[in-house]
Design a protein around this motif. Structure first.
Motif: not given
Length: 223
Positions: A151, A154-157, A216, A212, A92
């Motif tokens: 990034l 970090e934002v998706t499981d 995703t 992102v 980031r």
């Protein structure tokens, strides 16, 4: 005993003076190449700005080509001199750095102008800045793509398609570089038409958000 660099003697002062003189020449070259381009900007004009002769400039840099490369390398050092560790961050923080760079650039028109002129000229056959420009863009694309991958992770499981991620971050990295360079050209031509830092932040935010989302949850383009 002869003075040395460690005891504050004369050789140390001479070396420091030489470094300062070289920086004066580099800043003069930035102004000259930025306003007239590489081929039209003369070493004589660079020399006159710092009170030297043409031969004096060659004494420090050897040739006009070597001065150009040193000027470009100096510009790159200036870009990261405010950063801890003197290198571009990752993740980031890289995107924050890009916006901060745009903010700083708004106060150093000469460096921005030299960059815009020399990268534009570098596409011409045999230009001495071509190798530097190719290498710089390749490095930036890789660093931005890596930051985007970080990034996304970090934002998706959820598991992501690695091939899809590789494709989208590569395109996004090129887009971010292109937008930043395009905004700089607009700003150079008409500084009052846009806020360089705000416009850069807006563009990067939009590209990162779309990147992102696409990586995703693949989207169908609306056009």
């Amino acid at each position: 005993m002869r003075p040395t660099a460690s005891d504050g003697g004369r050789p140390h002062r001479l070396r420091r003076g030489t470094a300062e003189r070289r920086e004066e020449i580099l800043r003069a070259a930035i102004r000259t190449f930025g306003s007239k381009g590489y081929h039209n900007g003369s070493l004589t004009e660079v020399a006159e700005q710092v009170g030297m002769t043409h031969a004096g400039v060659l004494h420090h840099f050897g040739s006009k080509n070597q001065l150009l490369i040193a000027t470009l390398q100096f510009r790159d050092r200036v870009d990261v001199e405010h950063l801890e560790g003197k290198h571009i961050p990752g993740g980031r923080d890289l995107f924050r750095h890009l916006v901060k760079t745009a903010e700083i650039n708004a106060e150093r028109r000469g460096i921005v102008q030299a960059y815009a002129v020399l990268t534009g000229e570098s596409v011409t056959e045999g230009h001495p800045a071509s190798g530097w420009a190719r290498g710089r863009f390749a490095t930036l694309r890789r660093e931005i793509a890596d930051a985007l991958r970080e990034l996304i992770s970090e934002v998706t499981d959820n598991p992501v398609d690695d091939d899809l991620v590789d494709g989208v971050v590569t395109r996004a990295a090129s887009a971010i570089i292109g937008v930043m360079d395009g905004l700089q050209s607009q700003w150079l031509l008409d500084p009052g038409a846009l806020d360089l830092a705000e416009s850069t932040a807006f563009a990067i935010d939009a590209i990162v958000a779309r990147t992102v989302a696409t990586a995703t949850t693949p989207l169908t383009p609306p056009y």
